[in-house]
Design an enzyme around this catalytic site. Structure first.
Site, PDB file in Angstrom:
ATOM      1  N   ASP A  74       2.969   3.435  -2.435  1.00  0.00           N
ATOM      2  CA  ASP A  74       3.493   2.257  -1.740  1.00  0.00           C
ATOM      3  C   ASP A  74       4.390   1.478  -2.687  1.00  0.00           C
ATOM      4  O   ASP A  74       3.967   1.079  -3.769  1.00  0.00           O
ATOM      5  CB  ASP A  74       2.326   1.378  -1.275  1.00  0.00           C
ATOM      6  CG  ASP A  74       2.776   0.132  -0.528  1.00  0.00           C
ATOM      7  OD1 ASP A  74       3.971   0.009  -0.210  1.00  0.00           O
ATOM      8  OD2 ASP A  74       1.912  -0.730  -0.253  1.00  0.00           O
ATOM      9  N   HIS A 101       0.501   0.630   7.972  1.00  0.00           N
ATOM     10  CA  HIS A 101      -0.026   0.048   6.733  1.00  0.00           C
ATOM     11  C   HIS A 101       0.002  -1.467   6.869  1.00  0.00           C
ATOM     12  O   HIS A 101       1.046  -2.066   7.138  1.00  0.00           O
ATOM     13  CB  HIS A 101       0.840   0.497   5.554  1.00  0.00           C
ATOM     14  CG  HIS A 101       0.268   0.156   4.219  1.00  0.00           C
ATOM     15  ND1 HIS A 101      -0.768   0.865   3.643  1.00  0.00           N
ATOM     16  CD2 HIS A 101       0.592  -0.827   3.346  1.00  0.00           C
ATOM     17  CE1 HIS A 101      -1.049   0.345   2.462  1.00  0.00           C
ATOM     18  NE2 HIS A 101      -0.254  -0.689   2.258  1.00  0.00           N
ATOM     19  N   MET A 112      -5.101  -7.017  -0.754  1.00  0.00           N
ATOM     20  CA  MET A 112      -4.663  -7.582  -2.028  1.00  0.00           C
ATOM     21  C   MET A 112      -5.298  -8.964  -2.118  1.00  0.00           C
ATOM     22  O   MET A 112      -4.642 -10.002  -1.981  1.00  0.00           O
ATOM     23  CB  MET A 112      -3.139  -7.628  -2.084  1.00  0.00           C
ATOM     24  CG  MET A 112      -2.522  -6.256  -2.273  1.00  0.00           C
ATOM     25  SD  MET A 112      -0.731  -6.221  -2.062  1.00  0.00           S
ATOM     26  CE  MET A 112      -0.650  -5.863  -0.301  1.00  0.00           C
ATOM     27  N   ASP A 135      -0.710  -4.940   5.111  1.00  0.00           N
ATOM     28  CA  ASP A 135      -0.881  -5.608   3.819  1.00  0.00           C
ATOM     29  C   ASP A 135      -1.534  -6.971   3.991  1.00  0.00           C
ATOM     30  O   ASP A 135      -0.975  -7.858   4.651  1.00  0.00           O
ATOM     31  CB  ASP A 135       0.473  -5.783   3.132  1.00  0.00           C
ATOM     32  CG  ASP A 135       1.022  -4.472   2.603  1.00  0.00           C
ATOM     33  OD1 ASP A 135       0.293  -3.767   1.886  1.00  0.00           O
ATOM     34  OD2 ASP A 135       2.188  -4.154   2.904  1.00  0.00           O
ATOM     35  N   SER A 170       5.018   0.011   6.944  1.00  0.00           N
ATOM     36  CA  SER A 170       4.375  -1.240   6.546  1.00  0.00           C
ATOM     37  C   SER A 170       4.722  -2.348   7.531  1.00  0.00           C
ATOM     38  O   SER A 170       5.903  -2.676   7.715  1.00  0.00           O
ATOM     39  CB  SER A 170       4.825  -1.647   5.149  1.00  0.00           C
ATOM     40  OG  SER A 170       4.359  -2.949   4.840  1.00  0.00           O
ATOM     41  N   MET A 218      -2.642 -10.197   2.002  1.00  0.00           N
ATOM     42  CA  MET A 218      -2.459 -10.938   0.745  1.00  0.00           C
ATOM     43  C   MET A 218      -3.037 -12.338   0.901  1.00  0.00           C
ATOM     44  O   MET A 218      -2.780 -13.005   1.909  1.00  0.00           O
ATOM     45  CB  MET A 218      -0.970 -11.021   0.393  1.00  0.00           C
ATOM     46  CG  MET A 218      -0.260  -9.681   0.370  1.00  0.00           C
ATOM     47  SD  MET A 218       1.485  -9.862  -0.075  1.00  0.00           S
ATOM     48  CE  MET A 218       2.117  -8.241   0.382  1.00  0.00           C
ATOM     49  N   MET A 223       0.368   2.065  -6.539  1.00  0.00           N
ATOM     50  CA  MET A 223       1.429   1.084  -6.311  1.00  0.00           C
ATOM     51  C   MET A 223       2.622   1.428  -7.203  1.00  0.00           C
ATOM     52  O   MET A 223       2.503   1.473  -8.433  1.00  0.00           O
ATOM     53  CB  MET A 223       0.938  -0.328  -6.635  1.00  0.00           C
ATOM     54  CG  MET A 223      -0.130  -0.869  -5.690  1.00  0.00           C
ATOM     55  SD  MET A 223       0.417  -0.968  -3.960  1.00  0.00           S
ATOM     56  CE  MET A 223       1.836  -2.072  -4.085  1.00  0.00           C
ATOM     57  N   HIS A 255      -4.704  -2.658   3.541  1.00  0.00           N
ATOM     58  CA  HIS A 255      -4.596  -2.746   2.083  1.00  0.00           C
ATOM     59  C   HIS A 255      -4.903  -4.186   1.661  1.00  0.00           C
ATOM     60  O   HIS A 255      -4.099  -5.089   1.867  1.00  0.00           O
ATOM     61  CB  HIS A 255      -3.176  -2.332   1.661  1.00  0.00           C
ATOM     62  CG  HIS A 255      -2.891  -2.475   0.203  1.00  0.00           C
ATOM     63  ND1 HIS A 255      -1.609  -2.481  -0.295  1.00  0.00           N
ATOM     64  CD2 HIS A 255      -3.706  -2.614  -0.867  1.00  0.00           C
ATOM     65  CE1 HIS A 255      -1.645  -2.613  -1.604  1.00  0.00           C
ATOM     66  NE2 HIS A 255      -2.915  -2.708  -1.977  1.00  0.00           N
TER      67      HIS A 255
END
Length: 219
Positions: free
Chosen positions: A180, A34, A69, A36, A9, A38, A142, A67
């Site tokens: 994850d 990965h 979010m 993330d 990540s 957000m 998750m 990913h």
């Protein structure tokens, strides 16, 4: 059997020397990264946009696993595609846990030449999305509440992994099962035993010899 992959990540990467960090990842056995995303709304944290991914794409030749979010995942598909994403995963909760809307967005992402996945928070039943599985290249479980790194692994979420593995086998499907959150030297083994084949690791992986730890996870 689906080939196991490790996806470090980038949330835990050392940004004081990004070039060196990317070179370390490029030289490691890690096949994916990965990423993330957000938005400060769907989750309380705020992280990266497409421009950061574009920079990482220049330094990493493997799969970039994005990913989302975010509250409006559909609006981010095209910007991240242009930035170099290979796979985009979004949250069912952002679409009010509507299976038809989830399947539609999966199809939209795949129509743009990307792989597509969906994710559920710990409190969302995975069984709601049985009809979405044929549309997915990946399902992300998750094992912590999304939003921040360094949380403890929720072992009860392995039930979702086992259910996904049984559905994949019973229906002759090919999606990957990603997990994850709280992945470390003990929990990754439990995840693999339950049926996970794609392991996202952050804090633990970056806190020591990343190359050695990644190699151990791939044995």
């Amino acid at each position: 059997m689906t080939e196991r992959v490790v996806a470090p990540s980038v949330l835990s990467m050392d940004y004081s020397d990004t070039g060196a960090a990317l070179q370390m990842l490029e030289n490691s056995p890690a096949q994916w990264l990965h990423f993330d995303v957000m938005d400060g709304h769907f989750v309380p944290n705020l992280t990266f946009g497409p421009d950061i991914l574009k920079g990482i794409r220049k330094g990493f030749s493997g799969i970039l696993d994005v990913h989302l979010m975010t509250s409006d995942p559909a609006c981010w598909v095209e910007p991240f595609r242009k930035a170099g994403a290979d796979l985009i995963t979004f949250h069912t909760e952002a679409l009010d846990n509507d299976p038809s809307a989830v399947s539609e967005l999966l199809d939209t992402i795949r129509s743009q030449g990307l792989q597509a996945g969906f994710s559920v928070k710990p409190g969302t039943p995975i069984e709601l999305f049985a009809s979405c599985l044929p549309h997915a290249d990946l399902v992300l479980v998750m094992s912590v509440e999304p939003g921040f790194g360094g949380q403890s692994f929720m072992e009860g979420q392995l039930e979702k992994v086992r259910w996904l593995a049984s559905q994949r086998a019973e229906n002759d499907l090919t999606y990957r099962i990603e997990i994850d959150g709280g992945i470390n030297g003990t929990t990754w083994k439990k995840a693999v035993e339950s049926g996970a084949d794609t392991l996202v690791a952050g804090s633990w992986l970056f806190s020591g010899d990343l190359e050695q730890k990644t190699a151990e996870m791939l044995q």
